[in-house]
Scaffold this motif. Structure first.
Motif, PDB file in Angstrom:
ATOM      1  N   HIS A   1       0.825  -1.220   0.000  1.00 30.96           N
ATOM      2  CA  HIS A   1       0.000   0.000   0.000  1.00 30.96           C
ATOM      3  C   HIS A   1       0.861   1.274   0.000  1.00 30.96           C
ATOM      4  O   HIS A   1       0.532   2.253  -0.672  1.00 30.96           O
ATOM      5  CB  HIS A   1      -0.909  -0.028   1.232  1.00 30.96           C
TER       6      HIS A   1
ATOM      7  N   HIS B   1       1.195   4.503  -2.632  1.00 29.29           N
ATOM      8  CA  HIS B   1       1.168   5.961  -2.398  1.00 29.29           C
ATOM      9  C   HIS B   1       2.322   6.650  -3.141  1.00 29.29           C
ATOM     10  O   HIS B   1       2.169   7.757  -3.646  1.00 29.29           O
ATOM     11  CB  HIS B   1       1.275   6.271  -0.904  1.00 29.29           C
TER      12      HIS B   1
ATOM     13  N   ASP C   1      -6.449   7.426  -0.109  1.00 25.23           N
ATOM     14  CA  ASP C   1      -6.419   6.070  -0.646  1.00 25.23           C
ATOM     15  C   ASP C   1      -7.256   5.919  -1.917  1.00 25.23           C
ATOM     16  O   ASP C   1      -8.405   6.369  -1.972  1.00 25.23           O
ATOM     17  CB  ASP C   1      -6.912   5.079   0.424  1.00 25.23           C
TER      18      ASP C   1
END
Ligand code: KG4
Ligand code: ZN
Length: 335
Positions: free
Chosen positions: A114, A118, A300
């Motif tokens: 994750h 980003h 997100d």
């Protein structure tokens, strides 16, 4: 042109996106269960997991449809899915579904970190990105300064030794009786207040690039107990100034040590107005480009996961269907 489907379910956003081999976002769909969590002052893992179960299928179908692909048999080069870090129950929903689709459509699947996702967000908005790039990645769960030598090649220079920056925002907002998530609320209030109203310490850790927010949090609690008459907007402005001061000082130190061509912001806290202005100014000072992703790209989303997938697929790194979710997967361990 081959495209990659990205899936993100690590926290409260259920997201799917299609990104092409040139890192162009073809489609992007985000649903959030945040309204279900507000009353609890934070994300409730059980509720988030259940929401993904009902939302993921329609969200993926919509992302494929919006990209002009057949939702039943899409012409895609692979499926990238967040496999950590994050809430285990939420991660497993996305990961299991991605494996099933990869099997059904006979395409490779790629487990994506994750945080690496980003780091790909600025690339989706500026294909002319130049490396090395210094990125301040600040979200609700993580805060770190990363030196990027190229896509997928990152060196973590320092990270928080206690709370994440977004977590500090959320906790202080809660203490002040503001809503959740606290970042946008404090950011908004701070613009109407005076930063010098409360004297707060700017945390400085021993290590050059590590960060810390728990001391500041305690200082805000103590100071507001002692000076009950200070206006809420002034507390917000003082807290925000102390957070940004620390982040920008550390970033400036990294800019002095490493010769980079750009400085970027990533993660939910990158939406912060004072931080954005500060990074812009810092970039100007060093004569490098500031990459400040749009607010939608800071928080997100699945386009950033698909982008990481495009890169990993391009270098031949696909995952085995036996891959399991890792709720604590460190960025420094991504190879
Ligand atoms: O990256 P993100 O969407 O989710 C995580 O992976 O954590 O970040 C969410 C965090 C929350 O803590 C929220 O309060 C913070 O980002 N945030 C902000 C702002 N907008 C969102 N913090 C400061 N200022 C903002 N404008
Ligand atoms: Zn995030």
């Amino acid at each position: 042109m081959p495209v990659v489907l990205g899936i993100e379910t690590s926290c409260d956003e259920t997201a799917a996106a299609v990104v092409d081999g040139q890192y162009h976002v073809v489609s992007s769909v985000i649903e959030s269960s945040i309204d279900q969590h507000r009353a609890f002052g934070g994300v409730v893992p059980e509720l988030a997991g259940r929401a993904h179960v009902t939302t993921l299928g329609p969200v993926v179908a919509r992302a494929l449809h919006d990209a002009g692909l057949d939702p039943h048999d899409p012409a895609i080069a692979g499926i990238a899915v967040t496999s950590g870090p994050g809430l285990i129950g939420s991660l497993l929903v996305g990961l299991s579904a991605a494996k099933a689709w990869a099997l059904a459509w006979n395409v490779p699947f790629i487990g994506v970190n994750h945080l690496e996702g980003h780091l790909f967000a600025p690339l989706l908005e500026r294909s002319d990105l130049e490396w090395p790039l210094l990125t301040l990645l600040v979200s609700g769960g993580h805060s770190m300064i990363v030196l990027q030598h190229g896509p997928g090649q990152h060196e973590v220079l320092g990270e928080t030794i206690d709370d994440a920056a977004g977590e500090a925002y959320d906790k202080i907002a809660r203490w002040l009786g503001l809503g959740y998530p606290g970042g946008p609320e404090i950011d908004h209030l701070a613009r109407q207040g005076t930063a010098g109203a409360l004297k707060l310490p700017v945390s400085m850790t021993g290590s050059d690039f590590d960060l810390s927010f728990s001391g500041l949090k305690t200082a805000v609690v103590r100071a507001t107990q002692k000076h009950e008459d200070v206006a809420l907007a002034d507390v917000a402005a003082s807290f925000q100034a102390a957070v940004c001061e620390q982040l920008l000082r550390k970033l400036r130190g990294a800019m002095q040590k490493y010769e980079v061509r750009g400085v970027a912001l990533a993660g939910g806290v990158a939406a912060n107005s004072l931080l954005r202005a500060g990074v812009d100014e810092l970039a100007g000072e060093f004569g490098v480009v500031a990459h400040l992703p749009t607010l939608a790209m800071c928080t997100d989303n699945a386009a950033m996961i698909a982008a990481a997938g495009v890169y990993r697929l391009g270098v031949g790194q696909t995952s085995d269907l036996s891959l399991s979710a890792d709720p604590n997967w460190q960025l420094a361990d991504v190879r």
